[in-house]
Write an enzyme that holds these catalytic residues in place. Structure first.
Site, PDB file in Angstrom:
ATOM      1  N   GLY A  67     -52.396 -59.532 -91.593  1.00  0.00           N
ATOM      2  CA  GLY A  67     -52.118 -59.520 -90.168  1.00  0.00           C
ATOM      3  C   GLY A  67     -53.092 -58.689 -89.354  1.00  0.00           C
TER       4      GLY A  67
ATOM      5  N   HIS B  65     -54.923 -75.806 -72.576  1.00  0.00           N
ATOM      6  CA  HIS B  65     -56.223 -76.479 -72.456  1.00  0.00           C
ATOM      7  C   HIS B  65     -57.319 -75.512 -71.994  1.00  0.00           C
ATOM      8  CE1 HIS B  65     -56.186 -76.461 -68.030  1.00  0.00           C
ATOM      9  NE2 HIS B  65     -54.862 -76.564 -68.178  1.00  0.00           N
TER      10      HIS B  65
ATOM     11  N   HIS C  42     -55.489 -62.513 -82.592  1.00  0.00           N
ATOM     12  CA  HIS C  42     -54.113 -62.868 -82.971  1.00  0.00           C
ATOM     13  C   HIS C  42     -53.309 -63.157 -81.713  1.00  0.00           C
ATOM     14  CE1 HIS C  42     -50.061 -61.444 -84.943  1.00  0.00           C
ATOM     15  NE2 HIS C  42     -50.034 -62.699 -84.585  1.00  0.00           N
TER      16      HIS C  42
HETATM   17  C1  LIG Z   1     -44.772 -62.532 -87.153  1.00  0.00           C
HETATM   18  C2  LIG Z   1     -44.971 -61.227 -86.377  1.00  0.00           C
HETATM   19  O1  LIG Z   1     -44.103 -60.427 -86.306  1.00  0.00           O
HETATM   20  S1  LIG Z   1     -46.484 -60.986 -85.666  1.00  0.00           S
HETATM   21  C3  LIG Z   1     -46.375 -59.389 -84.916  1.00  0.00           C
HETATM   22  C4  LIG Z   1     -46.733 -59.413 -83.460  1.00  0.00           C
HETATM   23  N1  LIG Z   1     -46.732 -58.050 -82.974  1.00  0.00           N
HETATM   24  C5  LIG Z   1     -46.443 -57.734 -81.728  1.00  0.00           C
HETATM   25  O2  LIG Z   1     -46.219 -58.573 -80.868  1.00  0.00           O
HETATM   26  C6  LIG Z   1     -46.390 -56.248 -81.485  1.00  0.00           C
HETATM   27  C7  LIG Z   1     -47.132 -55.833 -80.239  1.00  0.00           C
HETATM   28  N2  LIG Z   1     -46.962 -54.402 -80.164  1.00  0.00           N
HETATM   29  C8  LIG Z   1     -46.316 -53.777 -79.173  1.00  0.00           C
HETATM   30  O3  LIG Z   1     -45.888 -54.389 -78.188  1.00  0.00           O
HETATM   31  C9  LIG Z   1     -46.154 -52.277 -79.375  1.00  0.00           C
HETATM   32  O4  LIG Z   1     -44.898 -51.910 -78.854  1.00  0.00           O
HETATM   33  C10 LIG Z   1     -47.307 -51.457 -78.746  1.00  0.00           C
HETATM   34  C11 LIG Z   1     -48.554 -51.682 -79.607  1.00  0.00           C
HETATM   35  C12 LIG Z   1     -47.593 -51.865 -77.329  1.00  0.00           C
HETATM   36  C13 LIG Z   1     -46.972 -49.971 -78.725  1.00  0.00           C
HETATM   37  O5  LIG Z   1     -46.676 -49.538 -80.010  1.00  0.00           O
HETATM   38  P1  LIG Z   1     -46.853 -47.976 -80.383  1.00  0.00           P
HETATM   39  O6  LIG Z   1     -48.301 -47.602 -80.255  1.00  0.00           O
HETATM   40  O7  LIG Z   1     -46.170 -47.777 -81.709  1.00  0.00           O
HETATM   41  O8  LIG Z   1     -46.131 -47.226 -79.205  1.00  0.00           O
HETATM   42  P2  LIG Z   1     -44.635 -46.672 -79.059  1.00  0.00           P
HETATM   43  O9  LIG Z   1     -43.624 -47.654 -79.576  1.00  0.00           O
HETATM   44  O10 LIG Z   1     -44.623 -45.288 -79.581  1.00  0.00           O
HETATM   45  O11 LIG Z   1     -44.480 -46.668 -77.464  1.00  0.00           O
HETATM   46  C14 LIG Z   1     -45.375 -45.919 -76.650  1.00  0.00           C
HETATM   47  C15 LIG Z   1     -44.977 -46.135 -75.209  1.00  0.00           C
HETATM   48  O12 LIG Z   1     -45.265 -47.494 -74.847  1.00  0.00           O
HETATM   49  C16 LIG Z   1     -44.046 -48.147 -74.423  1.00  0.00           C
HETATM   50  N3  LIG Z   1     -44.070 -49.501 -74.937  1.00  0.00           N
HETATM   51  C17 LIG Z   1     -44.010 -49.882 -76.236  1.00  0.00           C
HETATM   52  N4  LIG Z   1     -44.048 -51.218 -76.336  1.00  0.00           N
HETATM   53  C18 LIG Z   1     -44.104 -51.677 -75.073  1.00  0.00           C
HETATM   54  C19 LIG Z   1     -44.138 -52.985 -74.542  1.00  0.00           C
HETATM   55  N5  LIG Z   1     -44.147 -54.066 -75.338  1.00  0.00           N
HETATM   56  N6  LIG Z   1     -44.222 -53.127 -73.204  1.00  0.00           N
HETATM   57  C20 LIG Z   1     -44.227 -52.043 -72.402  1.00  0.00           C
HETATM   58  N7  LIG Z   1     -44.204 -50.767 -72.850  1.00  0.00           N
HETATM   59  C21 LIG Z   1     -44.130 -50.603 -74.172  1.00  0.00           C
HETATM   60  C22 LIG Z   1     -42.921 -47.326 -75.032  1.00  0.00           C
HETATM   61  O13 LIG Z   1     -41.738 -47.489 -74.311  1.00  0.00           O
HETATM   62  C23 LIG Z   1     -43.488 -45.933 -74.946  1.00  0.00           C
HETATM   63  O14 LIG Z   1     -43.366 -45.472 -73.635  1.00  0.00           O
HETATM   64  P3  LIG Z   1     -43.039 -43.915 -73.323  1.00  0.00           P
HETATM   65  O15 LIG Z   1     -44.226 -43.146 -73.870  1.00  0.00           O
HETATM   66  O16 LIG Z   1     -42.928 -43.877 -71.841  1.00  0.00           O
HETATM   67  O17 LIG Z   1     -41.757 -43.621 -74.047  1.00  0.00           O
END
Ligand SMILES: CC(=O)SCCNC(=O)CCNC(=O)[C@H](O)C(C)(C)COP(=O)(O)OP(=O)(O)OC[C@H]1O[C@@H](n2cnc3c(N)ncnc32)[C@H](O)[C@@H]1OP(=O)(O)O
Length: 205
Positions: A68, A135, A144
């Protein structure tokens, strides 16, 4: 044709499920440097990457990278090409890919992914479950597009960038290389390379 899968984690399981559903290739086994189980979905985990040379010598000519992490996937893809493997495009039978889209080597389109006409998806990019690449979009190498994300028409995603689950890119907007768009974000303005943005509308995190 016979194929070896690299990666026995969660994404490895998802790609193997695709391969078994599609039935286009005979999966000879899975390689992983730190396997957690002796088999994945009933397919044996054979060992580490040191087996690549032996399998190639035995006539296995295809490989799939199922890791991933984008940078790791790009690195492993290079390693497999150097070892003499070809990286086929892997399409789940329930993916909808336009005949006018261009997919690079090793692209994976999961179930319910939709890739529209004249979209270009770079080598080793991952269009995950239910993601929509409309498109004329461009998805860079080893990027990703996570489950349920939507790239509206003409949007672009740089190499190794992550578009988080359920995020939406407005038409024509550009996300730079290695950037991260958080899950659920709405991207209305360009995102610089390496930036991390989230929220609606998306702002730097
Ligand atoms: C098959 C599958 O599963 S494929 C996987 C696909 N993966 C994804 O879609 C994951 C994408 N990752 C995210 O959205 C994550 O939440 C990230 C990368 C944005 C942040 O993750 P981390 O670095 O671990 O940050 P953490 O969870 O500690 O949060 C940090 C801050 O960002 C905020 N935050 C976390 N995620 C989000 C989000 N999606 N949108 C807005 N704010 C967010 C948190 O509330 C926190 O805010 P605070 O400091 O005010 O409390």
């Amino acid at each position: 044709m016979r194929l070896v899968l690299v990666g026995a984690g969660g994404h490895g399981k998802a790609v193997l499920d695709l391969l078994l559903a599609a039935g286009d290739h005979e999966v000879v086994g899975v390689l992983d440097e730190a396997p957690r189980a002796p088999a994945l979905l009933g397919v044996p985990v054979l060992g580490g990457l040191d087996l690549l040379a032996r399998l190639r010598a035995e006539g296995v000519a295809l490989a799939a990278v199922a890791v991933g992490d984008n940078a790791a996937r790009a690195r492993l893809g290079g390693l497999l090409l150097a070892a003499g493997y070809a990286l086929p495009v892997l399409r789940h039978p329930a993916a909808l890919v336009s005949g006018h889209a261009t997919l690079g080597a090793g692209v994976v389109a999961m179930a319910r992914a939709v890739i529209g006409p004249e979209a270009r998806v770079g080598d080793l990019a991952l269009v995950n479950t239910g993601a929509i690449v409309e498109h004329d979009c461009v998805v860079g190498e080893a990027a990703h597009v996570a489950p349920g994300a939507v790239l509206a028409g003409g949007a672009s995603v740089g190499a190794r960038a992550v578009i988080g689950a359920g995020a939406v890119l407005r038409p024509g907007v550009a996300v730079g290389e290695s950037a991260l768009v958080a899950a659920g974000a709405a991207v209305a303005a360009p995102v610089p390379a390496g930036a991390r943005v989230g929220g609606v509308p998306a702002r730097p995190l």
